[in-house]
Every structure is written in structure tokens, then in C-alpha cells.
Design an enzyme around this catalytic site. Sequence first.
Site, PDB file in Angstrom:
ATOM      1  N   ARG A  42      -6.508   8.007   0.257  1.00  0.00           N
ATOM      2  CA  ARG A  42      -7.969   8.006   0.380  1.00  0.00           C
ATOM      3  C   ARG A  42      -8.406   8.348   1.802  1.00  0.00           C
ATOM      4  O   ARG A  42      -9.214   9.222   2.018  1.00  0.00           O
ATOM      5  CB  ARG A  42      -8.475   6.598   0.090  1.00  0.00           C
ATOM      6  CG  ARG A  42      -9.187   6.446  -1.202  1.00  0.00           C
ATOM      7  CD  ARG A  42      -9.885   5.119  -1.161  1.00  0.00           C
ATOM      8  NE  ARG A  42      -9.166   4.107  -1.917  1.00  0.00           N
ATOM      9  CZ  ARG A  42      -9.357   3.875  -3.192  1.00  0.00           C
ATOM     10  NH1 ARG A  42     -10.214   4.593  -3.869  1.00  0.00           N
ATOM     11  NH2 ARG A  42      -8.699   2.918  -3.815  1.00  0.00           N
TER      12      ARG A  42
ATOM     13  N   MET B  94      -1.842  11.250  -3.140  1.00  0.00           N
ATOM     14  CA  MET B  94      -2.725  10.123  -2.828  1.00  0.00           C
ATOM     15  C   MET B  94      -2.965   9.990  -1.330  1.00  0.00           C
ATOM     16  O   MET B  94      -2.193  10.484  -0.519  1.00  0.00           O
ATOM     17  CB  MET B  94      -2.107   8.838  -3.347  1.00  0.00           C
ATOM     18  CG  MET B  94      -2.201   8.717  -4.825  1.00  0.00           C
ATOM     19  SD  MET B  94      -1.041   7.495  -5.363  1.00  0.00           S
ATOM     20  CE  MET B  94       0.450   8.290  -4.911  1.00  0.00           C
TER      21      MET B  94
ATOM     22  N   VAL C 262       3.503   9.578  -9.457  1.00  0.00           N
ATOM     23  CA  VAL C 262       4.137   9.165  -8.196  1.00  0.00           C
ATOM     24  C   VAL C 262       4.076   7.648  -8.056  1.00  0.00           C
ATOM     25  O   VAL C 262       5.013   6.994  -7.604  1.00  0.00           O
ATOM     26  CB  VAL C 262       3.409   9.846  -7.002  1.00  0.00           C
ATOM     27  CG1 VAL C 262       3.766   9.181  -5.687  1.00  0.00           C
ATOM     28  CG2 VAL C 262       3.746  11.332  -6.959  1.00  0.00           C
TER      29      VAL C 262
ATOM     30  N   ASP D  94      -0.188   4.009   0.339  1.00  0.00           N
ATOM     31  CA  ASP D  94      -0.731   4.939   1.343  1.00  0.00           C
ATOM     32  C   ASP D  94      -0.190   4.668   2.744  1.00  0.00           C
ATOM     33  O   ASP D  94      -0.444   5.454   3.654  1.00  0.00           O
ATOM     34  CB  ASP D  94      -2.263   4.849   1.384  1.00  0.00           C
ATOM     35  CG  ASP D  94      -2.913   5.332   0.101  1.00  0.00           C
ATOM     36  OD1 ASP D  94      -2.224   5.974  -0.701  1.00  0.00           O
ATOM     37  OD2 ASP D  94      -4.106   5.057  -0.082  1.00  0.00           O
TER      38      ASP D  94
ATOM     39  N   THR E 132       0.834  -1.198   0.000  1.00  0.00           N
ATOM     40  CA  THR E 132       0.000   0.000   0.000  1.00  0.00           C
ATOM     41  C   THR E 132       0.862   1.239   0.000  1.00  0.00           C
ATOM     42  O   THR E 132       1.618   1.481   0.935  1.00  0.00           O
ATOM     43  CB  THR E 132      -0.977   0.054   1.199  1.00  0.00           C
ATOM     44  OG1 THR E 132      -1.245   1.423   1.503  1.00  0.00           O
ATOM     45  CG2 THR E 132      -0.403  -0.602   2.437  1.00  0.00           C
TER      46      THR E 132
HETATM   47  N1  LIG Z   1     -13.605  -7.167   2.070  1.00  0.00           N
HETATM   48  C1  LIG Z   1     -13.152  -7.847   1.035  1.00  0.00           C
HETATM   49  N2  LIG Z   1     -13.295  -9.180   0.969  1.00  0.00           N
HETATM   50  C2  LIG Z   1     -12.833  -9.868  -0.087  1.00  0.00           C
HETATM   51  N3  LIG Z   1     -12.170  -9.332  -1.119  1.00  0.00           N
HETATM   52  C3  LIG Z   1     -12.001  -8.013  -1.114  1.00  0.00           C
HETATM   53  C4  LIG Z   1     -12.471  -7.190  -0.043  1.00  0.00           C
HETATM   54  N4  LIG Z   1     -12.144  -5.916  -0.318  1.00  0.00           N
HETATM   55  C5  LIG Z   1     -11.508  -5.927  -1.497  1.00  0.00           C
HETATM   56  N5  LIG Z   1     -11.421  -7.183  -1.973  1.00  0.00           N
HETATM   57  C6  LIG Z   1     -10.784  -7.583  -3.215  1.00  0.00           C
HETATM   58  O1  LIG Z   1      -9.384  -7.363  -3.117  1.00  0.00           O
HETATM   59  C7  LIG Z   1      -8.873  -6.834  -4.336  1.00  0.00           C
HETATM   60  C8  LIG Z   1      -8.151  -5.549  -4.084  1.00  0.00           C
HETATM   61  O2  LIG Z   1      -8.964  -4.659  -3.313  1.00  0.00           O
HETATM   62  P1  LIG Z   1      -8.800  -3.078  -3.436  1.00  0.00           P
HETATM   63  O3  LIG Z   1      -9.063  -2.669  -4.864  1.00  0.00           O
HETATM   64  O4  LIG Z   1      -9.606  -2.468  -2.381  1.00  0.00           O
HETATM   65  O5  LIG Z   1      -7.254  -2.840  -3.234  1.00  0.00           O
HETATM   66  P2  LIG Z   1      -6.352  -2.957  -1.947  1.00  0.00           P
HETATM   67  O6  LIG Z   1      -5.889  -4.331  -1.790  1.00  0.00           O
HETATM   68  O7  LIG Z   1      -7.072  -2.372  -0.775  1.00  0.00           O
HETATM   69  O8  LIG Z   1      -5.130  -2.085  -2.373  1.00  0.00           O
HETATM   70  P3  LIG Z   1      -5.041  -0.487  -2.566  1.00  0.00           P
HETATM   71  O9  LIG Z   1      -4.157  -0.023  -1.466  1.00  0.00           O
HETATM   72  O10 LIG Z   1      -4.455  -0.306  -3.896  1.00  0.00           O
HETATM   73  O11 LIG Z   1      -6.434   0.076  -2.461  1.00  0.00           O
HETATM   74  C9  LIG Z   1     -10.042  -6.681  -5.275  1.00  0.00           C
HETATM   75  O12 LIG Z   1     -10.018  -7.744  -6.201  1.00  0.00           O
HETATM   76  C10 LIG Z   1     -11.248  -6.722  -4.373  1.00  0.00           C
HETATM   77  O13 LIG Z   1     -12.362  -7.280  -5.023  1.00  0.00           O
HETATM   78  O1  LIG Z   2      -7.180   5.128  -9.539  1.00  0.00           O
HETATM   79  P1  LIG Z   2      -6.958   3.831  -8.881  1.00  0.00           P
HETATM   80  O2  LIG Z   2      -6.107   2.902  -9.655  1.00  0.00           O
HETATM   81  O3  LIG Z   2      -8.235   3.187  -8.454  1.00  0.00           O
HETATM   82  O4  LIG Z   2      -6.123   4.097  -7.564  1.00  0.00           O
HETATM   83  C1  LIG Z   2      -6.312   5.186  -6.744  1.00  0.00           C
HETATM   84  C2  LIG Z   2      -6.098   4.823  -5.323  1.00  0.00           C
HETATM   85  O5  LIG Z   2      -5.007   4.000  -5.086  1.00  0.00           O
HETATM   86  C3  LIG Z   2      -4.364   4.370  -3.886  1.00  0.00           C
HETATM   87  O6  LIG Z   2      -3.133   4.885  -4.216  1.00  0.00           O
HETATM   88  C4  LIG Z   2      -4.157   3.188  -3.003  1.00  0.00           C
HETATM   89  O7  LIG Z   2      -3.411   2.235  -3.715  1.00  0.00           O
HETATM   90  C5  LIG Z   2      -5.237   5.445  -3.262  1.00  0.00           C
HETATM   91  O8  LIG Z   2      -4.551   6.418  -2.554  1.00  0.00           O
HETATM   92  C6  LIG Z   2      -5.927   5.991  -4.453  1.00  0.00           C
HETATM   93  O9  LIG Z   2      -7.156   6.527  -4.149  1.00  0.00           O
HETATM   94 MG   LIG Z   3      -7.926  -0.546  -0.562  1.00  0.00          MG
END
Ligand SMILES: Nc1ncnc2c1ncn2[C@@H]1O[C@H](COP(=O)(O)OP(=O)(O)OP(=O)(O)O)[C@@H](O)[C@H]1O
Ligand SMILES: O=P(O)(O)OC[C@H]1O[C@](O)(CO)[C@@H](O)[C@@H]1O
Ligand SMILES: [Mg+2]
Length: 525
Positions: free
Chosen positions: A342, A340, A450, A297, A295
Site C-alpha cells: 500500500r 502488494m 502470494v 509489506d 506484515t
Molecule cells: N489506530 C488504530 N487504533 C486502534 N485499532 C486500530 C487502529 N488501526 C487499525 N486498528 C484495528 O486493528 C485491526 C487491524 O488493522 P488493519 O486492518 O489496518 O491491519 P494491520 O494490522 O495494519 O495489518 P495489515 O498489514 O494487514 O494491514 C483492525 O481490527 C482495526 O480496526
Molecule cells: O484485500 P485485503 O485483505 O484488505 O488486503 C490487502 C492489503 O493487505 C496488505 O497485504 C497488507 O497486509 C496490503 O499490501 C494490501 O493492500
Molecule cells: Mg495496516
Amino acid sequence: MALKSPVHYAGSITSGQKHLGCFGVPGCDRSRCVRCDKKSRTCQLVTRAISVDRSQLDFSNPDWKKQFQEDFNRRFSLPHLKDVIDVEPRPTTFSLKSRAPLENVNGSIQESWNGYVNDDDRALLKVIKFASPTSAGAYCIDPDCSWVEQWVHRAGPRKQIYFEPPYVKAGIVTCGGLCPGLNDVIRQIVLTLEKYGVKNIVGIQHGFRGFFEDHLAEVPLNRHVVQNINLAGGSFLGVSRGGANISDIVDSIQARRLDMLFVLGGNGTHAGANLIHEECRKRKLKVSIVGVPKTIDNDILLMDKTFGFDTAVEAAQRAINSAYIEAHSAFHGIGLVKLMGRSSGFITMHASLSSGQVDICLIPEVPFTLDGPHGVLQHLEHLIETQGFALICVAEGAGQEHLQQSNATDASGNMILSDIGVHLQQKIKSHFKEIGVHSDVKYIDPTYMVRAVRANASDAILCTVLGQNAVHGAFAGFSGITTGVCNTHNVYLPIPEVIKSTRVVDPNSRMWHRCLTSTGQPDFH
Ligand SMILES: Nc1ncnc2c1ncn2[C@@H]1O[C@H](COP(=O)(O)OP(=O)(O)OP(=O)(O)O)[C@@H](O)[C@H]1O
Ligand SMILES: O=P(O)(O)OC[C@H]1O[C@](O)(CO)[C@@H](O)[C@@H]1O
Ligand SMILES: [Mg+2]
């Protein structure tokens, strides 16, 4: 005894520091609260690494510490394949000594030479003894802020492993958004698997989608294939959001005959990885699911920092510096950079601290007003008047209360935020027009620039450590775990403990105080 929900002693505010817009909100007064929920306007304490329901702890009971620790140890014990299936360990094939076969080396020499980690090794999760709940950044379990040791499992190679490397098929998948260092982690996982003797390694394309979208074929991986992938940013395997049907994924894991799955992603991905682990357990499959927190973030609980974060902070410097030059050179120039984050302002806070040029740093954790005598616009007027220019750095999740929300979500269910950068730009322009003062606003949004860069040196090392430890964890037979750095030590943690909430900047932390000291900004409320 099951203990849950946040500690309520955490996060008092130091005297003189105004309270983040929550004054008057029930349960939230000058001395007791660090965060105000923007929607409900109720005071919420920033969730700390450790959460207990104090209503279930009787601090007058002399045994309360013991009870806490027992519960802690239970929560932080690592799920193991042997919990649900009959599996026998065998001596590891991981050896740093390549010239002498394992059998020829005396056991103890072999062990120290290879630096194995004992299953009972532990690292301390918390290292500060807070004397009072009002100390900056304090988290306390009881009203006296007593010291309670909290030990977590050390990461690294074990002497005994639970898989036969020549028969192992290992998969790697990268989910969510991009993050500098993904390729470094993929590469290290492959190199380490090969070191154990694994020959069958595959990449799953484009996140969880790769498990069931037919046109996304497995990518065979080996040392040769991954040799140079760390030289570029992005993910060699591709990423995606959404599409996490757990049952279908586990069907696919079975059909592919995967024994190990390395899941690189953030909070959402880890939630998915844990569900996959649970489903594998339910089906009594001998599959190790190991997460690597990705992450940009830096919003995963308990960890010092996640990979890609340092690189992002560094990459943001170019944008901040450009905005500074523009603002400084223009007549009444106002530079505005959106970064970035969220729900966590770590990138914005660290980038502001690092640059030293930022006058106003705005993060999601600290609500602010725009108008009025204590608002951002008034302070901008003051900066223009006194220094002739100003520089603002804002996190994408900051000030959402000032914007119209669409309630739209992305494929993963993440809220699509309204653009605070554009909003600020418009507000600043119209404010200066209204008061008849010239202003020249330059807005830079470097978000994807970035995120797309390759990892810097420090992140590359972190990725190396995490990738290697992920493989050691899988061979040790753990599943449903993730790996990270706690107080500079490398540890394994059960996934549920790191996804209880999103890690956010504590407005009562020394780091945020340092940022305020550096920018010189007042409280905006
Ligand atoms: N609560 C959940 N339970 C199961 N799968 C999930 C859940 N939340 C997200 N996912 C799945 O995990 C994958 C990544 O989720 P998401 O897009 O939120 O990114 P992330 O892992 O939180 O990373 P990022 O920091 O980029 O947001 C997606 O395929 C999504 O469907
Ligand atoms: O535009 P995308 O690919 O959904 O990603 C944006 C998000 O990804 C993040 O960088 C987390 O990976 C958030 O800060 C940002 O909102
Ligand atoms: Mg996420």
C-alpha cells in the site's frame, strides 16, 4: 525532555541522482530531500527509525548526546506490570533441562544451562557510523553525524517471571490481512506457553471481532491442536479488519479472565494492541499485552524484516517469471506484474532484485511520470526498440497520483487504492496504439496467491523465534511491547516506537540504488 518529530539531517541525495520529482518544491532541493509528499507536494524526509526534534536539542551544549540518550532510554524502556500494580516475581518455570527438577540444580549452572537473558542485556539499534549526511542511507542526529549509541532491550526468557503458569489463561488473536507464517507463530506461542506450564490457552477468532461477536467462540488450543497448522497458509484462527472497540475488547478480556494476550498484526493491530494495553493499565488489570509484528509489506519501523516478507518475495517470483516468459515470447511483449504494498515498496523492490528480469520497478516512495520524454512510456518504447520486450513490476501503492481517488476506506480505515496495474495496462496499450507500434501487454496480479502460501523455511524460523520471545516477554511481566529482529538480534520494543509511522523504502538507500542498477531504469520525471 520530550523529543518528537523527524530528524532533518537524514537522507541527502548522492550527487548525480535526480530528485524524485520534488525539484522546486520549497525546502526540497537536490541535496537535501529524499521524499516528496504526493498530495501536498512538500518535501518530506523519509521517517527514520529514530526521530527527535532537533529544535529541542542544542548541539552546542556538550551534554546534548547525554540528553538524547536519556530521552532515548526513556522512550525505549519497556512498560511493565509492576509500573502500575503490585506484582511479585517468582522463579521461572521455563527450563530447557527436563530431567532434573529446578530445585536440584545449582543456581548458576541452571542459569547458564537454560540461557536466560538478563534484564539489563541490550542490543545496538544502529550499527553504521555515517561520516556524512550525504552517505547513502545516512540518518544523523546532529549536523556532524556524530556517533550516538542507541541500545534496546534484548528479548528472551528471564530467570524471574510474574505469572503462576497453572493459573494463567492466555489468548491469541490474528488481525488485519493474511501473511505467510501466522500459523507458525500461533503454534510456537502455544508450544512455549505449555513449556512454562500453561494449560488454558485460547484462540480468539477473526481478529478483534472475536472479542464481542457472540457466534465467534473461543478456540481451545494445545500442542495437539496446533501440531500441523504450520503446514498450511492463512490463519488457523481467521483474520478480520475493523471492529476495534477498545473498551468492549477490554471488557471482554476481563470477562474471559485473560492474563496474557498475544496480538499478531501490522501497524493498525499494534495501534489497537497498545490502546488495549493502556486501557488495561487504567483499569489496573494484571494482563500482559504482547504484539507480534505481522506484515507482509515489511512496513514496521526498526525491524530488519517481518515474517512473511521473504516468503512473499519468493512467491512473487513465479508471477514475475511467468510475465517474463510471456513478454519474451510475444512479439513486442510487455509483461506487467502488480505486487502488494500500500505505502511501502519493499516486496516490489526485493522481488525485482531477486528476479533480475525486471526492467522497470515502480514503488510508492518514488513518484514517476508516465508521459513525456522522461516518462515510463518513452522508456518502454526504447526497451521494445532495443530488446524487443519489457517487464514492469509495480507496487499497488505506486503512482496513485495518476489515478482518480475515491476516498473510500476499508473496515479498518485504510484507504482503498485505485488499481495502478489496470491503469498502466490501459495506458501502455493506448500509447503503443497511438504511436502505431504493435505491443502485446500481459498483466498479472498475483496479490492473494502470494499472500496465501505457507511460510518458507527462513520465515518459519523467524516465526518460531518471534512466537517464543512473545511468550517470554509476557512471562517477564512486560506489556504494551512487541518483538522483532534489529541488526540480527532479537529485541523487545515498546509498541509506540514501532508505529510512529509506516516504514518505507528510502530512495537514498543502497538497496534502492542496487535495484536501479539492476533494472537499468532511468529517473522517470
Ligand atoms: N489506530 C488504530 N487504533 C486502534 N485499532 C486500530 C487502529 N488501526 C487499525 N486498528 C484495528 O486493528 C485491526 C487491524 O488493522 P488493519 O486492518 O489496518 O491491519 P494491520 O494490522 O495494519 O495489518 P495489515 O498489514 O494487514 O494491514 C483492525 O481490527 C482495526 O480496526
Ligand atoms: O484485500 P485485503 O485483505 O484488505 O488486503 C490487502 C492489503 O493487505 C496488505 O497485504 C497488507 O497486509 C496490503 O499490501 C494490501 O493492500
Ligand atoms: Mg495496516
